[in-house]
Motif scaffolding. Sequence first.
Motif, short mmCIF file in Angstrom:
data_model
loop_
_atom_site.label_atom_id
_atom_site.label_comp_id
_atom_site.label_asym_id
_atom_site.label_seq_id
_atom_site.Cartn_x
_atom_site.Cartn_y
_atom_site.Cartn_z
N PHE A 9 28.01 38.78 -4.19
CA PHE A 9 29.10 38.91 -5.15
C PHE A 9 30.20 37.96 -4.73
O PHE A 9 30.52 37.93 -3.55
CB PHE A 9 29.64 40.34 -5.19
N ILE A 41 17.83 30.28 12.13
CA ILE A 41 18.84 31.31 11.88
C ILE A 41 20.01 31.19 12.88
O ILE A 41 21.18 31.22 12.49
CB ILE A 41 18.19 32.71 11.94
N GLN A 79 32.76 37.22 -12.74
CA GLN A 79 32.92 38.02 -11.52
C GLN A 79 33.90 37.35 -10.56
O GLN A 79 34.75 38.02 -9.95
CB GLN A 79 31.58 38.22 -10.80
N ARG A 130 20.46 48.89 -4.47
CA ARG A 130 19.20 49.45 -3.95
C ARG A 130 19.41 50.86 -3.39
O ARG A 130 18.54 51.72 -3.57
CB ARG A 130 18.60 48.53 -2.87
N ARG A 172 14.48 34.80 -10.66
CA ARG A 172 15.77 34.91 -9.96
C ARG A 172 16.34 33.53 -9.64
O ARG A 172 17.56 33.33 -9.69
CB ARG A 172 15.59 35.73 -8.67
N ASP A 198 11.45 43.14 -6.08
CA ASP A 198 11.74 41.89 -6.79
C ASP A 198 11.34 40.65 -5.99
O ASP A 198 11.70 39.54 -6.35
CB ASP A 198 13.22 41.83 -7.20
N ARG A 204 9.52 31.93 1.73
CA ARG A 204 10.38 32.81 2.51
C ARG A 204 10.34 34.23 1.99
O ARG A 204 10.26 35.18 2.76
CB ARG A 204 11.83 32.34 2.38
N MET A 205 10.42 34.38 0.68
CA MET A 205 10.49 35.72 0.09
C MET A 205 9.21 36.50 0.29
O MET A 205 9.25 37.70 0.48
CB MET A 205 10.73 35.63 -1.40
N GLY A 238 19.33 33.23 2.81
CA GLY A 238 19.72 33.76 4.12
C GLY A 238 21.13 34.34 4.13
O GLY A 238 21.72 34.52 5.19
N LEU A 259 16.78 39.76 -13.36
CA LEU A 259 18.02 39.46 -14.11
C LEU A 259 19.23 40.01 -13.37
O LEU A 259 19.10 40.91 -12.54
CB LEU A 259 17.94 40.09 -15.50
N THR A 288 16.75 43.38 7.37
CA THR A 288 15.69 42.50 6.84
C THR A 288 15.04 41.69 7.95
O THR A 288 15.70 41.29 8.92
CB THR A 288 16.23 41.49 5.81
N ARG A 304 9.31 38.12 3.58
CA ARG A 304 10.41 39.02 3.92
C ARG A 304 9.92 40.47 3.91
O ARG A 304 9.14 40.88 3.07
CB ARG A 304 11.55 38.88 2.92
N THR A 316 26.25 43.67 -2.79
CA THR A 316 26.04 44.39 -4.06
C THR A 316 24.56 44.74 -4.22
O THR A 316 24.23 45.81 -4.72
CB THR A 316 26.55 43.58 -5.26
N GLY A 317 23.68 43.85 -3.77
CA GLY A 317 22.24 44.14 -3.84
C GLY A 317 21.92 45.42 -3.06
O GLY A 317 21.20 46.30 -3.56
#
Length: 213
Positions: free
Chosen positions: A86, A201, A92, A36, A171, A162, A123-124, A12, A57, A136, A127, A31-32
């Motif tokens: 990130f 949420i 990093q 994308r 993941r 993914d 959950r995924m 989340g 990955l 989302t 989504r 960063t995702g």
Amino acid sequence: MRIIMLGAPGAGKGTQAKMIASEYQIPHISTGDIFRSNIKNGTELGKKAKEYMDQGLLVPDSLTCDLVVDRIAQDDAKNGYVLDGFPRTIPQAEALTEALKARGEAIDYAIDIEVPDENIVTRMSGRRACLGCGATYHIKYNPPKAENVCDACGKELVLRDDDKPETVQKRLDVYHEQTQPLISYYTEAGVLKELDGTQDIDVIFGQIKELLK
Ligand code: AP5
Ligand code: MG
Ligand code: ZN
């Protein structure tokens, strides 16, 4: 206010980061989402990132760190930001700490949203993501007003490439191996805040506002 969101895939982070960004008027930097959008636009970075992302990955640090360091130096990030996805590895985190230190800055809060692995796969699979604006939803926990249509921009909602169960498991493995060590890193830095991510949420967001006071 400089905030990092930590947590497993699907915990989340994005959901709460967007709410924080709008409440406190600071940019949400994911960063995702950046990868994308590069994939969608067919850039060189997108092509490279996709090879890793589709397998569950991590994209190599060499493609990731400079991107974020440049982004947080932009004008709209002067008063802070919420970083989502990130850092994800110790190198990093170290690169971020160094870049901030050079400007006399530091991360104020690392918010870790804890959700057990068992809950993540369900959950995924529920989504849905908007290809237009990146919003989302969840078919059960956070449904759009009209089925498969984005409330914000009206575009179609899709299952992320993914988010297939076998990739989600990969993941999760990568998370435990490479990202979870950041919990100790930010505990030692004295900025870690842990929250129970299995709550509603809005309940979680209420707790975040409380701790940011
Ligand atoms: P990224 O896009 O960051 O994916 P992720 O970390 O795997 O996290 P997700 O976006 O899947 O989950 P989330 O925590 O944001 O959850 P959400 O709010 O959507 O990264 C994708 C890939 O890009 C990585 O695998 C990697 O390859 C690459 N990458 C990105 N950054 C990188 C980096 N720094 N270094 C290297 N590689 C990098 O919520 C999930 C679902 O649950 C939604 O449907 C939501 O509606 C629902 N939900 C949310 N909260 C709740 C709740 N409290 N109760 C019930 N349902 C909820
Ligand atoms: Mg996300
Ligand atoms: Zn949209």
